[in-house]
Design an enzyme around this catalytic site. Sequence first.
Site, PDB file in Angstrom:
ATOM      1  N   SER A 253       0.827  -1.201   0.000  1.00 16.11           N
ATOM      2  CA  SER A 253       0.000   0.000   0.000  1.00 16.11           C
ATOM      3  C   SER A 253       0.870   1.264   0.000  1.00 16.11           C
ATOM      4  O   SER A 253       1.751   1.394  -0.825  1.00 16.11           O
ATOM      5  CB  SER A 253      -0.965  -0.043   1.185  1.00 16.11           C
ATOM      6  N   ASP A 574      -8.633  -3.532  -6.569  1.00 23.00           N
ATOM      7  CA  ASP A 574      -8.571  -4.397  -5.386  1.00 23.00           C
ATOM      8  C   ASP A 574      -9.452  -3.882  -4.250  1.00 23.00           C
ATOM      9  O   ASP A 574      -9.223  -4.196  -3.104  1.00 23.00           O
ATOM     10  CB  ASP A 574      -7.130  -4.566  -4.907  1.00 23.00           C
ATOM     11  N   HIS A 627      -7.524  -5.521  -0.930  1.00 24.87           N
ATOM     12  CA  HIS A 627      -6.315  -4.741  -0.691  1.00 24.87           C
ATOM     13  C   HIS A 627      -5.483  -5.261   0.489  1.00 24.87           C
ATOM     14  O   HIS A 627      -4.251  -5.322   0.399  1.00 24.87           O
ATOM     15  CB  HIS A 627      -6.704  -3.280  -0.450  1.00 24.87           C
TER      16      HIS A 627
END
Length: 672
Positions: A253, A574, A627
């Site tokens: 991320s 995602d 995610h």
Amino acid sequence: MSFLRRRKPKVVSNTEPQTDENDDKKDRGKENHKTTKPSEEKRKPKWSCVDSCCWFIGFICSTWWFLLFLYNAMPASFPQYVTEAITGPLPDPPGVKLKKEGLEAKHPVVFVPGIVTGGLELWEGHQCAEGLFRKRLWGGTFGELYKRPLCWVEHMSLDNETGLDCPGIRVRPVSGLVAADYFAPGYFVWAVLIANLARIGYEEKTMYMAAYDWRLSFQNTEVRDQTLSRIKSNIELMVATNGGKKVVVIPHSMGVLYFLHFMKWVEAPTPMGGGGGSDWCAKHIKAVMNIGGPFLGVPKAVSGLFSIEAKDIAVARSFATGVLDKDVFGLQTLQHLMRMTRTWDSTMSMIPKGGDIIWGDLDWSPEGYYNCSAKKLKNNGTHTPGQIGKGNTSSKAEVNYGRIISFGKHVAEVHSSEIERIDFRGAVKGNNLANTTNCDVWTEYHEMGVEGVQAVADYKVYTAGSILDLLQFVAPKLMQRGAAHFSHGIADNLDDPKYKHYKYWSNPLETKLPNASDMEIYSMYGVGIPTERAYVYKLTPPSECYIPFQIDASADGGCDDSCLKGGVLSVDGDETVPVLSSGFMCAKGWRGKTRFNPSGIRTYIREYDHAPPANLLEGRGTQSGAHVDIMGNFALIEDIIRVAAGATGEELGGDRVYSDIFEWSEKINLQL
């Protein structure tokens, strides 16, 4: 003697009723019963609602403790036994499978957590935080959020002028693997990957969690905590103590952007950089395996800064109108969250980069004909740009994804020639909203006034090129701080000396990759989940302490446009990062030798098609593309372990693509 005489029995006449005496006794009994019944009823306790609630709570608690006892008493293998009885034998975890193949630990591994997934603990605080020394304020149980919410918000906020600690408060990142193995009890982040690496021989001396305070701007993590220097020293130590074997770095991320910043920092001369020299990355890094990387930002960051919303909050507000906006138990939820998050400079790093060239304009976007209802065909083969993207287009009308914010569904759909806009940039602000004297939290919207709010709505529609101006108008303090640390454009000439400044280092469109031709870069992300790409907004009625802008949850595309639901336009991704942001740089921007990748570092795209868990016993699933849940995806973990054990991208099979990323990338006219 007369007193001994027997008494003569009384003679009862046959004609006299024999039941009179009995009837009298019965009548007297009934009368007595009638007189005693009211007193008995008075003595009998009455059942109340409080009793019902107590019994209900007691029943729930007793059931909970009983189930908890059974859970702790059952054998550890029982859940697996039940799952296998329902679904059949489960596959071996990746670590077990690859150990049977003979793979062993080779390259040291560095984890770089993303935003919000790393734990933060208190080292100094105000009186309201008494007893919380070295207790987690973020991550863990979040107990203090429920016990003392205003105190928690106060200590999680940064100084609105400096972007650093508020006076008298020190909140610092947790160190070690425990910093981000679990986000909360039972909710894994890195734990599954760490456990599988351990199965082939990894241990703490060959794994390092590069924890940092994710609230700060990237350069300020070095200014305050010397985090970048610590990462540099730890990587050098791991290489030196493991026979010179280079590290495999695994960012997730926002950690992807953070490590991109690090690679430029470590090469740059002191005092701005780490002084490692231009060959430091080539000497110390084998591969960078980016998971769910928002290389080009995320539209979700815009809605978060603009109205502290995302799709889930917009849905909640539509079901419980006004609850999150009003003063509930002394806490105006959204207003406090807005004030807190706007002090986190790191959020600026995820605003969409590249402007209209990357994200599209009023009538064009790279994903323009994406069909949200199309079922993509799974294909596990290796792909080239010409082999993909043929199955997801449709004859439906083009979706205006370039319009990241539109005020009204009609504005989101019509051609730009039909939209009348009034420029907001010269609007006069003024504190003339409804009464705000009773507000317990002050946001920058209170300083805009009715004219300022209306001016934002009158501009009608905002693309990636005008988003920065919008945020500068509604959040000037955040943008003033952020402008010193982040940039969101596209470089015309990367040899210009200005790009040596750290504000450009986390933007892949304004910086060069290291001179390390043997290094590999992977972009690994989930696909097949509707992901936020653009928003339909509305004005909320003026009131005390309000946030004037709100996602219009009533805006729905129906059958004609399945991509618009609840005021949110979705595209493939995602669930957090759109495919365009995760995949473009490895698909085109860095592919081969380009001005952004002058040494020709090999890049690979590894996509993981989302498959939800088959049943509740499977937990968050072993094939998830979401995610965070992707961190437990067996295919992704296997890819990481193979590279850590010495494999190259070619040995993994090169690119694995399910989306239209190559087709979309070709539509973007970017000078390479």
